[in-house]
Motif scaffolding. Structure first.
Motif, PDB file in Angstrom:
ATOM      1  N   HIS A   1       0.836  -1.209   0.000  1.00 53.63           N
ATOM      2  CA  HIS A   1       0.000   0.000   0.000  1.00 53.63           C
ATOM      3  C   HIS A   1       0.871   1.259   0.000  1.00 53.63           C
ATOM      4  CE1 HIS A   1      -3.444   2.568   0.829  1.00 53.63           C
ATOM      5  NE2 HIS A   1      -2.795   3.080   1.880  1.00 53.63           N
TER       6      HIS A   1
ATOM      7  N   GLU B   1      -5.408  -0.281  -5.860  1.00 52.17           N
ATOM      8  CA  GLU B   1      -6.407  -0.440  -4.815  1.00 52.17           C
ATOM      9  C   GLU B   1      -6.397  -1.892  -4.366  1.00 52.17           C
ATOM     10  OE1 GLU B   1     -10.751   1.371  -3.831  1.00 52.17           O
ATOM     11  OE2 GLU B   1     -10.387   0.723  -5.890  1.00 52.17           O
ATOM     12  N   ILE B   2      -6.446  -2.109  -3.056  1.00 54.15           N
ATOM     13  CA  ILE B   2      -6.339  -3.454  -2.497  1.00 54.15           C
ATOM     14  C   ILE B   2      -7.708  -3.934  -2.008  1.00 54.15           C
ATOM     15  CG2 ILE B   2      -5.335  -4.850  -0.642  1.00 54.15           C
ATOM     16  CD1 ILE B   2      -2.908  -2.943  -0.739  1.00 54.15           C
TER      17      ILE B   2
ATOM     18  N   GLY C   1      -6.746  -1.675   2.685  1.00 51.32           N
ATOM     19  CA  GLY C   1      -7.636  -2.170   1.637  1.00 51.32           C
ATOM     20  C   GLY C   1      -9.074  -2.312   2.080  1.00 51.32           C
TER      21      GLY C   1
END
Length: 467
Positions: A372, A380-381, A404
């Motif tokens: 991140h 984007e997680i 996330g």
């Protein structure tokens, strides 16, 4: 009056194709048992047929819309239960004593369930007869194991065959006879190492309706699994590659007939199986195999079964292939709010399926903090969680500050759609929800380097396009 008549006609027709499944076992109170059937004997993809929703008294009642004898199966606890549904009957099932998987069994991706045929109260249904036959077969092969498989004794096989060929009366004699024939041929094939050409005649006796029955699937797979690669290793290897590249169906149908003695629908099924296995072997161009399966020979086949199986295989081979659309995941997060993986803008999406009860997975999740920090601007997680203890799950995610969007797959819906076999499993998608890598690495297994290299090239290409 005409509308009412048609309504009752529809109801009667529907009921005529319905099997009622009932029973009671208090150990299973409050549980759901989902039954599936195979879509075809090549992909072995599952299709839901019915669900037993068991009340607090342990009673269950369900209906399955089947217009012919249909093989279904379910995995529950440590079991895999097999069942032949017969149309227009009520079947009272006798479920075995409940035994849930242990913690170790739940986490073991190679766990093999105890397989059995589910007994009925009647004791005289097709399912019961096949169960009795298979029990006898297993007992005899255990008894004669050394003589059959080490000494390859013809007299031992004849003894087994004579006992097994005795009559097992059934109200579906053709299905029973076919099951017996295929099971006995499987023993013979294993004992005497029979080549495919010596087995094919038994497979030819099976009508397409029986292609999804277990006896056919097991012998068919045993006979033709990996056959394209095996045959290509012979002196005809170059011919095989040329025939695939040129979509030469005549070459393969002729080869299958001359080598295995198979023609017609079964020949097409064998060819589809060979192409399916060849796709994953690494020995052939995957693009050429897809082109072959998308040829009019299959897509315009007048045989519905062959056309459908070819379509199923293409769909499986294209599943999560680079450039293909990945299924959109819509689930509730750990706070109970719904979120979907296609809601964000122009960022890439790193989707990780995880089980927070596994120590190795927890360590992988912790490293998402580094991912991140490095790629937040472009990535984007999403963490898709196997439903375990929600309190413990949430505590871990909060205490470790796992970044996330955390989604809980309570019914394993997307774990199944993404065909996740073990945890963690990772996927990288672009802003259009298309697959970027054929194999996406887990956080600690090199995703940082994999995505970093890709992102540099991607941004450089974007700059060139804009300049």
């Amino acid at each position: 009056m005409r509308i009412i008549f048609l309504f009752f006609l529809f109801v009667n027709v529907y009921q005529g194709f319905s099997t009622e499944i009932v029973g009671q076992n208090k150990e299973y109170a409050g549980k759901k048992i989902r039954f599936f059937k195979y879509t075809d004997p090549v992909t072995l993809d599952k299709e839901h047929v019915f669900t037993l929703e068991i009340d607090q008294a342990g009673k269950f009642k369900a209906n399955a819309a089947v217009d012919q004898v249909t093989y279904v199966f379910s995995e529950f606890g440590i079991y895999r239960g097999n069942l032949f549904l017969e149309p227009n009957v009520t079947m009272e099932l006798l479920l075995p004593p409940l035994r849930e998987k242990s913690f170790a069994e739940q986490k073991n991706p190679y766990f093999s369930p105890i397989e059995f045929w589910i007994a009925t109260r009647d004791g005289n249904r097709l399912n019961d007869k096949i169960s009795a036959f298979d029990d006898q077969l297993n007992m005899l092969t255990d008894k004669y194991f050394n003589r059959l498989y080490f000494q390859q004794s013809k007299s031992a096989f004849d003894s087994v065959k004579i006992i097994l060929e005795r009559k097992y009366e059934s109200n579906h004699p053709n299905i029973m006879a076919n099951h017996k024939s295929l099971r006995i041929k499987a023993i013979e094939a294993d004992a005497f190492r029979l080549p495919a050409g010596k087995i094919a005649s038994s497979l030819l006796e099976t009508a397409p309706q029986g292609w999804n029955y277990p006896a056919f699937i097991q012998l068919f797979d045993k006979t033709f699994s990996g056959k394209l690669s095996f045959e290509a290793q012979s002196t005809k290897g170059n011919d095989f590659h040329k025939a695939i590249a040129g979509v030469d169906t005549k070459y393969f149908t002729s080869f299958i007939q001359s080598n295995y003695g198979i023609t017609g629908k079964l020949s097409d099924l064998v060819l589809i199986k060979m192409l399916h296995d060849g796709f994953y072997s690494g020995n052939f161009s995957q693009e050429n195999i897809l082109k072959f399966l998308n040829n009019r020979y299959f897509t315009a086949s007048q045989d519905h079964a062959i056309r459908t199986i070819a379509e199923n295989v293409v769909r499986k081979l294209m599943h999560l292939r680079v450039g293909s659309k990945a299924p959109v995941i819509c689930l509730k997060n750990i706070d109970g709010n719904k979120a979907c993986t296609n809601e964000s803008g122009d960022k890439f999406k790193y989707i990780m399926f995880a089980d927070t009860e596994m120590i190795v997975v927890k360590e992988q999740l912790k490293y998402l903090t580094k991912i991140h920090e490095l790629f937040n601007k472009h990535l984007e997680i999403y963490v898709v969680l196997l439903k375990t203890d929600l309190i413990e799950m949430k505590r871990f995610l909060v205490e470790e500050k796992i970044p996330g969007i955390h989604l809980v797959d309570g019914e394993n819906e997307f774990i199944e759609k993404y065909r996740v076999k073990s945890f963690p499993a990772s996927y990288l998608l672009n802003s259009n929800h298309e697959v970027v890598f054929q194999e996406t690495k887990a956080p600690l297994d090199g995703f940082e380097q994999q995505f970093g290299t890709f992102l540099r090239q991607y941004l450089f290409q974007q700059q060139r396009n804009q300049g």
